[in-house]
Structure formats: structure tokens, C-alpha cells
Design an enzyme around this catalytic site. Structure first.
Site, mmCIF file in Angstrom:
data_model
loop_
_atom_site.group_PDB
_atom_site.id
_atom_site.type_symbol
_atom_site.label_atom_id
_atom_site.label_comp_id
_atom_site.label_asym_id
_atom_site.label_seq_id
_atom_site.Cartn_x
_atom_site.Cartn_y
_atom_site.Cartn_z
ATOM 1 N N LYS A 183 -5.046 -2.317 14.420
ATOM 2 C CA LYS A 183 -4.380 -1.337 15.273
ATOM 3 C C LYS A 183 -4.893 -1.443 16.707
ATOM 4 O O LYS A 183 -6.079 -1.644 16.952
ATOM 5 C CB LYS A 183 -4.576 0.066 14.702
ATOM 6 C CG LYS A 183 -3.898 0.233 13.339
ATOM 7 C CD LYS A 183 -4.076 1.620 12.787
ATOM 8 C CE LYS A 183 -3.306 1.779 11.476
ATOM 9 N NZ LYS A 183 -3.844 0.943 10.396
ATOM 10 N N ASP A 219 -18.577 3.794 13.404
ATOM 11 C CA ASP A 219 -17.261 4.076 12.826
ATOM 12 C C ASP A 219 -16.532 2.751 12.627
ATOM 13 O O ASP A 219 -15.868 2.236 13.533
ATOM 14 C CB ASP A 219 -16.470 5.005 13.751
ATOM 15 C CG ASP A 219 -15.238 5.599 13.060
ATOM 16 O OD1 ASP A 219 -14.913 5.143 11.946
ATOM 17 O OD2 ASP A 219 -14.620 6.514 13.636
ATOM 18 N N GLU A 222 0.829 -1.205 0.000
ATOM 19 C CA GLU A 222 0.000 0.000 0.000
ATOM 20 C C GLU A 222 0.865 1.259 0.000
ATOM 21 O O GLU A 222 2.089 1.193 0.149
ATOM 22 C CB GLU A 222 -0.905 0.005 1.232
ATOM 23 C CG GLU A 222 -0.131 0.011 2.553
ATOM 24 C CD GLU A 222 -0.926 0.595 3.700
ATOM 25 O OE1 GLU A 222 -1.315 1.775 3.582
ATOM 26 O OE2 GLU A 222 -1.145 -0.111 4.705
ATOM 27 N N LYS A 275 -6.237 10.434 0.663
ATOM 28 C CA LYS A 275 -6.183 9.081 1.201
ATOM 29 C C LYS A 275 -7.288 8.308 0.494
ATOM 30 O O LYS A 275 -8.464 8.659 0.606
ATOM 31 C CB LYS A 275 -6.412 9.122 2.708
ATOM 32 C CG LYS A 275 -6.132 7.836 3.447
ATOM 33 C CD LYS A 275 -6.266 8.070 4.951
ATOM 34 C CE LYS A 275 -5.952 6.823 5.740
ATOM 35 N NZ LYS A 275 -6.085 7.059 7.204
ATOM 36 N N SER A 280 -14.063 0.587 9.850
ATOM 37 C CA SER A 280 -13.182 0.736 8.692
ATOM 38 C C SER A 280 -13.712 -0.031 7.483
ATOM 39 O O SER A 280 -14.233 -1.149 7.603
ATOM 40 C CB SER A 280 -11.782 0.230 9.038
ATOM 41 O OG SER A 280 -10.962 0.163 7.878
ATOM 42 N N ALA A 281 -13.540 0.570 6.307
ATOM 43 C CA ALA A 281 -13.919 -0.097 5.055
ATOM 44 C C ALA A 281 -13.049 -1.316 4.784
ATOM 45 O O ALA A 281 -13.404 -2.164 3.960
ATOM 46 C CB ALA A 281 -13.809 0.889 3.892
ATOM 47 N N ASP A 282 -11.903 -1.423 5.488
ATOM 48 C CA ASP A 282 -11.027 -2.587 5.301
ATOM 49 C C ASP A 282 -11.768 -3.891 5.585
ATOM 50 O O ASP A 282 -11.539 -4.910 4.920
ATOM 51 C CB ASP A 282 -9.814 -2.504 6.238
ATOM 52 C CG ASP A 282 -8.933 -1.297 5.967
ATOM 53 O OD1 ASP A 282 -9.125 -0.643 4.924
ATOM 54 O OD2 ASP A 282 -8.058 -1.006 6.805
#
Length: 617
Positions: A211, A190, A69, A133, A192-194
Site C-alpha cells: 500500500k 509497526d 482473501e 480481522k 505488518s505480519a504479511d
């Protein structure tokens, strides 16, 4: 040409074309798993999506490719540290036998396989180009505006990188830490799109878990709902294993599954292709020597998360703020730990890709890659058809050749993460090369012992690894077992470079000082060719050391940090470097307090570095 023969040859070609197209379409459909994916992949190398020649050739021939990435460079590390890290991680991939595919968006075009120049342009803060981003949702926006003339650069997140890697047929992706469900995410939504990307995109991600400041239990629950296989590398541990928490090896949350090594990981990917069209997550714990103390990092995380909530940092602004505060609260210790875990993840991702390529290799040799078989009723013999290798009395079936075995670039090299306490006594900066020795062996032993000029000569030819830098480093290591030695040099991702790495491993030399550059017409591993007499005395020699001798402006990025971290007692520099690089090596070594030794290599090269003063006038 006889008109009947033209017609028959045309029919033969048309039949070949039709069968090749049918087989190709079938293979692509099976590979992608869906016609929609196949259509999207047809846009490769369009105005908005480019795959580099090296990456395309590697995926087409079954070589192991690892996606990398760029958000970590555009939004994680300052310039020029980000360029140095990017170059190093690509070198880690090459040293482990893979092809790196750094992914980002440059001037509105999504690119898979950024060159060093393109990457520098992407992350350089002096660029006037707008920088974003980029996740999945942003790709149509940034690419579409690029078509209108509004050029935007973008560092791809895990989700964005996965999508582009899948379009380029890259199955393995090495990165730092996954996004996840933020603390309080059950109220703020909230997430993450991951996580959703892992649930729908056929790419395996290797990371140090998610994380640490995220809600790890809810993140794993979300991935389970998405049908994502989550497993953690045991890294030598026995029994139940925790899912890692980025900066720490334990999170207090058991890993859903455990795998032992890269071979098992590759086998799971290989087997799962029958059952899924989504991704998988393999968690790799941070190396033990770089792991932060859990109580201290937990305290820093709690403080950073609380402060982020109080100051209203949400969405895409939340993670950068928290990471910045954790860096401050840990007195900067989180940054080198971050580098170490990313490097470790990229190394093991490459080993997984290498093992996966081995498993897939037999599939590349199926009849789909053969010349299509034509039935006897479709075939008519002509003189022109004979040029295609089919004899008058032969059936087409008997002329089908076995498929060519496609080589997979393999390496026994394993990049080791250097311990923060580990120093180097002797640092050697010089050439590592492939030495080709041509020993003259005339048919008539009574003739002149020297080879004849202007003609070919019989000889015994052998290849070994050498180069002045390699020879000095090897000698230094043999001379004193108590002194640690590091060789710093450049090689290319070619056969000679792989031979050099194997030789270093055989001689017990560290390879973490070697930077591997993408091979092309102008970038080749150094080579020395010696033509010897019958008595093995040198007759003439040629040396191609351009990989070191060319002018480069990246000394600070490539080598300064190695000197700073090694703190060597001695630095030995050979004369193969370009004069500007040679001067920088001497200056940096002296500034580090090291004693400096010079290896002249040859009279000609020494005179380039130390020209005789003019005596004129």
C-alpha cells in the site's frame, strides 16, 4: 473360498496397502518439505478447518487453484458491494481457467473455498455473529473458541490467507496490496505480519506492491532479510522497472527483479521449490487507465498519515482509517482504482497458476500414482488375484498401467479491465448455451425421414456454441462494427462453460459480462439438444436453461452495476430468464434510459412471461 487363497489374497492386499502408504508418506513429505507441515496438513477437514470438495478435488488432481482473501470484503467494502466483488473475482478466476478458493473463518471454522451462501453469511452486517480481522496470530484464538461454542466470523488478512492456503496445498494467491513497514516503523515497530509470513510460508502472492502509504524502501529491505524473492511484472515496459505503489505504477523505488509474463513467474515458482520453504511476492502494477495521478495521491497520503498519527491510530486501526481518509481526499477515485487493481492481480495470478499446473503436470504422472509394483516373491497367483488384472503367467511389472494423464483446466480467456470511459451500445441479456445437433442418418435412405421413437437411431452429432443471447450478440456485432456489444449471461465451471468462453473469444465478443458459477448437480451451463430429420428439419428438441430460468435474488449484485457502468443505448432481453429476473432487466434498462427489445425464444417461454389474461366470469 479356499482358505489358502484367502490367506494369499489377504497378503497381497496388505502388501499393496503398505507400499501405497509408504509411497504416499514419501510424496507428502517431499511436497510439504517438512514433517511438521505434513502433520499440520493432516488436520484438513477437521472440526476447525474445512476445505470445499471442489478445491480439494482440484488440488489433488493438479488443477490450477487461486487463493482469495476475505478481509477486503469484511473490512474493505460495504454490503452488498462486497458480495458482488467477491462473486466477480471468483468469476475472473474461472474465466481465466482456474478454480477460486475464497478463504475465511465462519462460525469459528477456517474454510478454504467458501460458497456464495457462506460468503454472504460472513459479510452480511445483519448477522449477529462477532466479526474479526484474522491474521496468523488470531487463528488459534478464533478456532479454539469455536470449539467451546463461541462462534466468531473472520475475514482473513494476507498472512492468515497464506497460512490456510498452504495447509490446503494452494501455491498462488491473488490480492490487492501487501502490508508492510509503516512510516516511522523504525521507532514504532509497526510492521505488518504479511512480511514475516512471506518469509516462512510457501505461497506466492500477486499484489500491486504494498500500500502506497507505507515505507516502501524499508518494506523491501525487510523482505530481503526474510529471503523473499520480489519481482515486478514489466507489463510491456523496458529497462529498469519501479516497484509499484498500489494506486500508481511507479514508486520511485526500483524493483529488485523484473519478470515479463505469467510463464516466467510460474517457472520461477516451479524451480524455487528445490531451494526454499518460504513465499514469493510478484508485484503487478495497476492498469494504466486506472492509475491515479502520483502528485495528487501522494498529497492525499501525506495528509491521511499525518492525521492518523495526530489522532492516535496505530496497529490494526491504522490502515482502515488511512484508507477511509484517502477515499475522502480523492473524492472517491481511490475505490474504483482499488477494484481494478484487485481484478487485474487476480487475473494474472490465475494465469500464473495455470502455467504452474502445466509445469507440474509431468510430475503428477510419475510412478507414485501407479499401482504399486509387487515383486515375484511376494506374489502368488489365485483366481481372486486375477480379478485385479494380473494373469497367471504374467509378472506384476508387466501389468502396471501407465498413469492416467490428469487434465488441467485451461482457457485462452483473459479478463480485460473495462476502461472507465468505455460504454456499451448494445447490451444483450440472455442465454449462452452449447447446442447439440443430432441429424438423423438412417442406414436405409428410403425410409421415413423422421427418426424412430422409443429406440436409438443412427445420427451425425455435432456441438457448437449457441443460445439466443449469444446468437443475438454475435449478429449485432456482425451487423455494425461501429457499435460495441456486451453479452450478460451465466455459465458454470464445466466443459460446456469453457467451450462457450472459447467461442466468445473466437467471435470477438467481450467476456466481462459473463458470470461463472461453480458447477454442481444443480448448476450446469445451458444446453440445447435438437434431433433433426434427414432433411435437417427439427423433429424434437430439449433445452436445459435452468441456470438462467431458476429464481435468483441477486440481480442487484450481479447485473445492476453492469447496466449502470455500460449506459447502453439498447438492451435486448431474451425469454430464458426467470420472470422475476426478466422484470428486473426491463425495469433497470428503462431506468438507464435504454431502448428495450424482447426476444421471445419460444411460444412456451413467452407465455410464462406474458400469460394470457383469464376470460373466466
Amino acid at each position: 473360498m479356499h482358505p489358502t487363497r484367502v490367506c494369499r489374497l489377504g497378503a497381497l492386499r496388505l502388501s499393496l496397502l503398505k507400499r501405497t502408504q509408504v509411497r504416499g508418506s514419501y510424496r507428502r513429505l517431499i511436497h510439504s518439505g517438512a514433517q511438521g507441515n505434513d502433520q499440520r496438513k493432516a488436520y484438513a477437514n477437521s472440526k476447525i478447518f474445512k476445505v470445499s470438495d471442489e478445491v480439494r478435488e482440484a488440488t489433488e488432481t493438479g488443477k490450477p487453484v487461486v487463493a482469495l482473501e476475505t478481509t477486503i470484503y469484511t473490512h474493505g467494502f460495504p454490503y452488498p458491494d462486497n458480495v458482488a466483488l467477491a462473486t466477480h473475482l471468483e468469476s475472473v478466476v474461472r474465466n481465466n481457467g482456474g478454480i477460486p478458493a475464497t478463504i475465511g473463518v465462519l462460525n469459528g471454522v477456517a474454510r478454504v473455498g467458501l460458497s456464495e451462501k457462506e460468503l454472504t453469511e460472513l459479510v452480511n452486517p445483519s448477522s449477529n455473529t462477532e466479526l474479526m480481522k484474522v491474521s496468523r496470530r488470531d487463528l488459534p484464538f478464533i478456532a479454539g473458541l469455536g470449539l467451546t461454542g463461541r462462534k466468531i466470523n473472520g475475514g482473513t488478512t494476507i498472512a492468515g490467507t497464506m497460512l490456510l492456503a498452504d495447509l490446503a496445498n494452494i501455491p498462488v494467491f491473488g490480492t490487492g496490496g501487501l502490508g508492510g513497514v509503516h512510516r516511522g516503523g523504525e521507532n514504532t515497530m509497526d510492521v505488518s505480519a504479511d512480511l514475516q509470513e512471506l518469509g516462512r510460508t510457501n505461497v506466492t502472492v500477486v499484489s500491486s506492491g504494498c500500500k502506497s502509504f507505507l515505507d516502501i524502501p524499508r518494506t523491501l529491505e525487510y523482505l530481503e532479510t526474510q529471503g523473499v524473492c520480489v519481482a515486478t511484472f514489466s507489463d510491456g515496459r523496458q529497462g529498469d522497472i519501479d516497484f509499484p505503489a498500489f494506486w500508481t505504477r511507479e514508486s520511485g523505488v526500483p524493483s529488485p527483479m523484473v519478470i515479463q509474463n505469467a510463464e516466467e513467474a510460474a517457472a520461477i515458482i516451479h524451480a524455487s521449490e528445490l531451494f526454499r520453504s518460504n513465499g514469493m511476492l510478484f508485484a503487478n502494477p495497476i492498469p494504466q487507465e486506472w492509475a491515479l495521478e502520483k502528485s495528487k495521491i501522494d498529497h492525499a497520503i501525506e495528509a491521511a498519515v499525518t492525521e492518523a498519527a495526530e489522532k492516535g491510530f496505530h496497529g490494526h486501526r491504522n490502515t482502515p482509517f488511512i484508507l477511509s481518509r484517502i477515499k475522502e481526499l480523492t473524492d472517491g477515485k481511490s475505490v474504483p482504482a482499488n477494484r481494478a487493481l484487485v481484478e487485474s492481480n487476480v487475473a494474472i495470478a490465475t494465469r500464473v497458476a495455470v502455467e504452474l499446473a502445466k509445469l507440474r503436470r509431468p510430475e503428477l504422472n510419475t510412478s507414485a500414482l501407479h499401482t504399486p509394483v509387487i515383486s515375484a516373491s511376494e506374489f502368488r497367483y489365485t483366481k481372486e488375484a486375477a480379478l485385479y488384472g494380473v494373469g497367471k503367467n504374467e509378472s506384476p511389472e508387466t501389468t502396471s498401467r501407465p498413469a492416467r494423464t490428469i487434465p488441467v483446466q485451461e482457457s485462452s480467456q483473459t479478463v480485460k479491465i473495462t476502461s472507465p470511459q468505455q460504454k456499451v451500445d448494445i447490451l444483450v441479456a440472455g442465454a449462452v448455451a452449447v447446442d447439440v445437433s443430432c441429424n438423423y442418418t438412417p442406414f436405409d435412405k428410403s425410409v421415413d425421414p423422421q427418426p424412430l421413437i422409443h429406440t436409438s437411431n443412427p445420427a451425425s452429432i455435432s456441438e457448437t456454441t449457441g443460445g439466443v443471447g449469444f446468437n443475438v450478440a454475435t449478429a449485432a456485432q456482425y451487423a455494425s462494427k461501429s457499435n460495441s456489444v456486451q453479452l450478460c449471461s451465466l455459465i458454470a465451471s464445466d466443459t460446456a462453460g469453457q467451450l462457450a468462453l472459447s467461442a466468445m473469444d473466437e467471435f470477438g465478443l467481450r467476456s466481462d459480462g459473463i458470470t461463472t458459477l461453480a458447477a454442481d448437480a444443480n448448476t450446469k451451463t445451458a444446453k440445447y439438444v435438437a434431433v433433426n430429420t434427414t432433411g435437417n428439419d427439427l423433429f424434437v428438441a430439449m433445452a436445459d436453461m435452468d441456470i438462467l430460468g431458476g429464481a435468483r435474488d441477486d440481480f442487484q449484485l450481479q447485473w445492476q452495476n453492469k447496466i449502470d457502468s455500460a449506459k447502453p443505448k439498447w438492451v435486448v432481453v431474451d425469454a430464458n430468464w426467470h420472470p422475476s429476473s426478466f422484470k428486473q432487466w426491463i425495469t433497470a434498462a428503462s431506468a438507464a434510459g435504454a431502448k428495450v427489445a424482447f426476444e421471445p425464444v419460444s411460444t412456451a417461454k413467452s407465455q410464462v412471461l406474458f400469460p394470457q389474461p383469464s376470460t373466466a366470469g
